[in-house]
Structures are given as structure tokens and as C-alpha cells.
Design an enzyme around this catalytic site. Structure first.
Site, mmCIF file in Angstrom:
data_model
loop_
_atom_site.group_PDB
_atom_site.id
_atom_site.type_symbol
_atom_site.label_atom_id
_atom_site.label_comp_id
_atom_site.label_asym_id
_atom_site.label_seq_id
_atom_site.Cartn_x
_atom_site.Cartn_y
_atom_site.Cartn_z
ATOM 1 N N ASP A 46 51.539 44.769 51.608
ATOM 2 C CA ASP A 46 51.480 43.377 51.122
ATOM 3 C C ASP A 46 52.781 42.964 50.422
ATOM 4 O O ASP A 46 52.920 41.816 49.995
ATOM 5 C CB ASP A 46 50.252 43.149 50.219
ATOM 6 N N ASP A 54 54.321 46.477 41.625
ATOM 7 C CA ASP A 54 52.995 46.685 41.093
ATOM 8 C C ASP A 54 53.058 47.816 40.073
ATOM 9 O O ASP A 54 53.729 48.829 40.283
ATOM 10 C CB ASP A 54 52.045 47.123 42.197
HETATM 11 ZN ZN ZN Z 1 50.936 47.983 45.602
#
Ligand code: ZN
Ligand code: ZN
Lengths: 321, 321
Positions: free
Chosen positions: A66, A210
Site C-alpha cells: 500500500d 508506518d
Molecule cells: Zn505497512
């Protein structure tokens, strides 16, 4: 410096939020620096009105799809459009291998204009105006946050005023321009700072995703004008955040608070908080604001300008001794 | 059988047309079979209202990115959504290697539910209702067209009518149901066809892209109800078509004519014919219609139903001798 969010959903696209990508536009050099490039980023660029031909650098935080599955299409389209600008791509180990494998099986040839850099924590790039560094965060796979720092510009030297003071020509001027205090032959002490306009403080942009809460993010975000930090989960879903190594709203807010940033913008929201669900994004915003009031939520195509700023009054002034 | 176009642009997405993908919905089994999967196909599925959880098979014509760069995102999203249906993917050599390389660098695990099949011209799949075959086309890289054939269904046997005629029970019924002519013990000749409703002719769907005009396409498209054929270029740009091994409108129309199809739908249009340019898509349509009147132009989200059809009057009837 202008930030445009091109995707603000985590994991999967929703009807209103695409997967991760943020464009940093540098109008002074007609360049765009892209951070992450989930599938459909080129479509979002098209809708946003930003010119993909201006993309000069792409920074990839980590290899989850993503954040990366839009890279190949974007690279292909930049080539097909004939713009042919050079592009430098920065990212973790595996990025280079991924891109070359995808190119090979797709019969694509990057040519020489594409340079792929494997990053490690530290300084990545520097020119007269900007420096970029990165820092390892804490995710299920190696993930780096990025920090873009615009260099300070010294204030304009007031030559007329200097001449009116009767300062004789010579190397003294160089010192005064640096803001030093010099003693003239006639005994007068002149403070260079009095002859310079206010210096302009370079802007600092930090992008952390992230990651679960980590010291690396706090360190990277020190004194940032804008910190973009992921907030995949609401505070009450902290269990999931720890398990998947993502952040809650309160983690993002704590990073902002500890780093003393000016503005926090949260992004990378789980689709579970979409309208119609028991917890919604406005709840996430309130949770963060309770800790760090200067918090905003990103949405697709939200554009945020980081204004230039002058030196603050209480900032320690460099004076030659 | 219902076709939905998810992308109808060649090479790069435009504001109104995404790159290649076509969904074939089979309502009788709540399945979707996807043909090609350019970047953003999962976004288009979301917009179309089709359920990606129904995708059961994906057929990839060739490895150019505008037909494949949406695969990884779609696979990831199908997994993340927890639907977890098995998916069979068919495509040329290199597809399997591409997908496994992309998965490896993206830390993705396909598990056992994904099966990847490398195709060669011929029959690929067959069940009670459908068969699928493919045929090598003529492109810069190996490209295959696909043909889906629904099997014929015999008409419903009218048991009441048979009993009213006083036909005694026994194996005779089996023969009559097959449409055979049988002689009863009392000397009456009964034609089974008179006791059966009209057989239903299976539908044929053919998808040909990317290719320049070729005999393989004509062969594959024989008697199709719907032929989807690429028409990247206008007739006057035939030089480019030959050079890039794409089709013009007139090539697509000639394939339809020679194959005796019922409906031609053209797709994969070059962005050079977008509104505002000297030649536009309506011109492309007229060019094709001059050769093959039953021609339509695809556009994103255009849905075309292929109706069931009964046997035609002039069709040769099978009669037992
Ligand atoms: Zn990730
Ligand atoms: Zn192609």
C-alpha cells in the site's frame, strides 16, 4: 512548501481515500518530492492537478504494497509522457530488487534517468537549500521516516545603513554580514545583526509512517513545522496497534508533543473508522487534540502550506565573542 | 453474462479512462472472471459496485504494465478483506515469476488459495457449463486472446406431452430427451425434438488485446456473441499501429467481419483521441462501422449484457438416422 495528501487510507483504498502517498511541492524549484506511492498515486496526481513531470525525488518508507504498488505505473507513465525527467528514488533494502524485477517481467527499461538509493538512518541528500535525512522507525518490516530541512537564510544586509554609519570598505563587511560584532578603528562597536534583516528560519517537514510509537520518530520530528504521523487506530484499539506495529492517535500526538512540533497532521487511517462505524475519524481527532491541540486529520487532496518564518524573538542569537 | 469495462485507455490512464480491465460477471454462479488488471482496477471495481470477493479467475493477456500493475494490489485487497476466495490466474510466461517476485519484496504471502497458470494456445479450463481457450496474438511481446464458451443446453423435455401420447415408460424416454426419433411398438414414429423445448445456444465471449490484425484473432473470435477487440489507433495512424503492433479501428472491424461475430466492442484507445484533439473517438467509431456496422465503443463502467439465445431456425438440426 506545500503538502498535498494523495492517499490517506491504510492497507486498502476506500471510496474516498486512496492508499498512502504525499506530495511535497517546492515551488521555488518547480519540483515535487513524493513520499510513498501506493497503487493509484498517478491517478490521484492527475486529479490533484499536480504535474507528475515535476516529480524529482520519491521517498519510500517501507515495502508494504500500500506504499509501493503505484511506483511502477508512475515510472512508466512519466516515461510514456515523454517528460523524461531524472528521478531519484530512495527506499529500504529490497526496493531496488523489486523495481528491477517488476521492470524485467514487464519488458520495461528504466534507462539511465532512474536512480535507486538504498537508505540507512542518517543524511541522504543535501544541496544549497535542502537536506534530507531518515531514521529507522518501528514496524513489522524495516520502515524509515523522512525529514526534509530547508536551510536558514541569513537576513538581507543593509549596505546603505552601513555606509551611512561611515564604516570603511574592507573585510569588516564580511564579518558584519555574518552578524558578528566588530570594533571599528575609531573605537565604535558595531553589531552586524543590527545591519541585517531578520534571518529566515528554514522549514522542517517530517513524515513518519508506518510505525508504532518510537523514539526514532520523536528524534526525527524535533522542532518540525509539520509532522505527518500515521494514526491507523483509535486509542481504544491500541492492542491492534501494538500487534500490527501501527500507531494510535495518542501515540501520534505524543510524538508531536515530545518533539515540540508546530503542527501534527495524522494520516493512514484504518477503513474501520469510515462513516457509519461506531468510532469515526472525528473521534480520532479529539483523542489526539486532547494531548496535542495543533492536530489535523489529513484527507485526500488536502493541501497544507508551510509558511516561511522569521527568527523568533526568544531564539538564542549567535553573537561573536 | 454481463461485461463491465473497468478500463478502456491504452498505456496510461486519462482522467476518464483507466488502463485495461474487463469484468465478465456470471450471475448464475455469482462469479466474476477478470480479463487484464491494470493499475487501479481494484479502485474501478469499487466504483462499479462489482464485488471483488466474487473474482474467481483472472486472465492476463500479456505482461505490459498497463495490463498487470493492478494485480498485486487486487490480490492483497482480496486477502485483507478476509474474503479469502480461491483465485486462479492465467497468463503468459513471466506472470508467475513477476507475481512471486513482487510478493517476496512486499512481504506478502499468497498462501494456497492463489493458483497461477502459464498459458499456451488451446483449451485452458472446462467445467459443466463453460470452457475457456486462448490463442496467441501478434504483439511486441507474447500476448494471448481469450475465448469463453458457454455450453449449449438442451431444451426442457415435456413429460406431460409424452405421457399424453401414451408413450410407455422405459429407455425410450432417454432417447427422446436427446432429440432422437424413435419408433414405438405400435408403429408410431415420435420425433424427440417435438417433445423438447428449443435448445439454448451457449454464449461466446472473446477478448483480443493487445494485437495488430492477425489470423489468430479471427480464428479465436469465430461466431462470437461479443468480440472485444483493441483499437488503439485510428485508420490514418496505421503506421503507428504496425510499428507498435496495435490495431486500428479498421483492423478490429475486419476481424469482427471475418469471424462473423454478432457484436464488436472496441477498447484500448490511445489518449491521443481524447476530446479536444483533431481525431476523436466518434471518428474511430465511424471508421469501424463502415466495415462492421454492429460496432460499439467501450467506455469505463459501460456494462453490456449478452443475452441467452435460442437455436436459430436455419441452424442444422441434429436428427438421429
Ligand atoms: Zn505497512
Ligand atoms: Zn501491450
Amino acid at each position: 512548501m506545500e503538502i498535498t495528501f494523495l492517499g490517506t487510507s491504510s492497507g486498502v483504498p476506500t471510496r474516498s481515500r486512496n492508499v498512502s502517498s504525499v506530495a511535497l511541492r517546492l515551488p521555488q524549484r518547480a519540483e515535487i518530492w513524493l513520499f510513498d506511492c501506493g497503487e493509484g498515486t498517478q491517478h490521484q496526481l492527475q486529479k490533484s492537478g499536480l504535474k507528475s513531470s515535476q516529480i524529482r525525488r520519491i521517498f519510500v518508507t517501507h515495502m508494504h504494497g500500500d506504499h509501493t504498488f503505484g511506483l511502477m505505473g508512475l515510472i512508466a507513465s512519466c516515461g510514456l509522457a515523454g517528460s523524461g525527467q531524472p528521478i531519484d528514488i530512495y527506499g529500504p533494502k529490497g526496493l531496488k530488487e523489486y523495481l528491477f524485477a517488476a521492470a524485467k517481467y514487464s519488458y520495461m527499461n528504466f534507462g539511465s534517468r532512474l536512480k535507486i538509493h538504498t537508505v540507512e538512518s542518517g543524511l541522504l541528500y543535501e544541496d544549497k537549500e535542502f537536506s534530507i535525512s531518515c531514521q529507522l522507525l518501528k514496524h513489522r518490516v524495516p520502515a524509515h521516516g523522512y525529514r526534509v530541512v530547508e536551510k536558514d537564510r541569513s537576513g538581507m544586509f543593509n549596505l546603505e545603513k552601513a555606509q551611512a554609519l561611515g564604516i570603511p570598505p574592507g573585510p569588516i563587511y564580511g564579518k558584519l554580514k555574518q552578524g558578528e560584532v566588530v570594533t571599528l578603528e575609531d573605537g565604535r562597536k558595531i553589531n552586524g545583526k543590527d545591519l541585517c534583516g531578520q534571518p529566515e528560519i528554514g522549514r522542517k517537514f517530517v513524515y513518519c509512517t508506518d510505525t508504532v510509537f518510537c523514539d526514532g520518530a520523536v528524534e526525527l520530528a524535533q522542532d518540525a513545522d509539520v509532522l505527518i504521523h500515521e494514526a491507523t487506530f483509535a486509542h481504544q484499539d491500541a492492542d491492534m496497534a501494538f500487534e500490527k506495529m501501527h500507531s494510535t492517535t495518542t501515540m501520534a500526538a505524543q510524538v508531536a508533543l515530545l518533539a515540540g512540533v508546530k503542527q501534527l497532521i495524522m494520516t493512514h487511517f484504518s477503513p474501520r473508522y469510515a462513516p457509519g462505524n461506531p468510532i469515526q475519524l472525528d473521534d480520532l481527532k479529539q483523542e489526539a487534540k486532547a494531548i496535542f491541540p495543533q492536530t489535523k486529520l489529513a484527507y485526500d487532496f488536502y493541501t497544507h502550506e508551510i509558511p516561511r518564518r522569521r527568527e523568533e524573538k526568544n531564539k538564542k542569537v549567535k553573537v561573536a565573542t
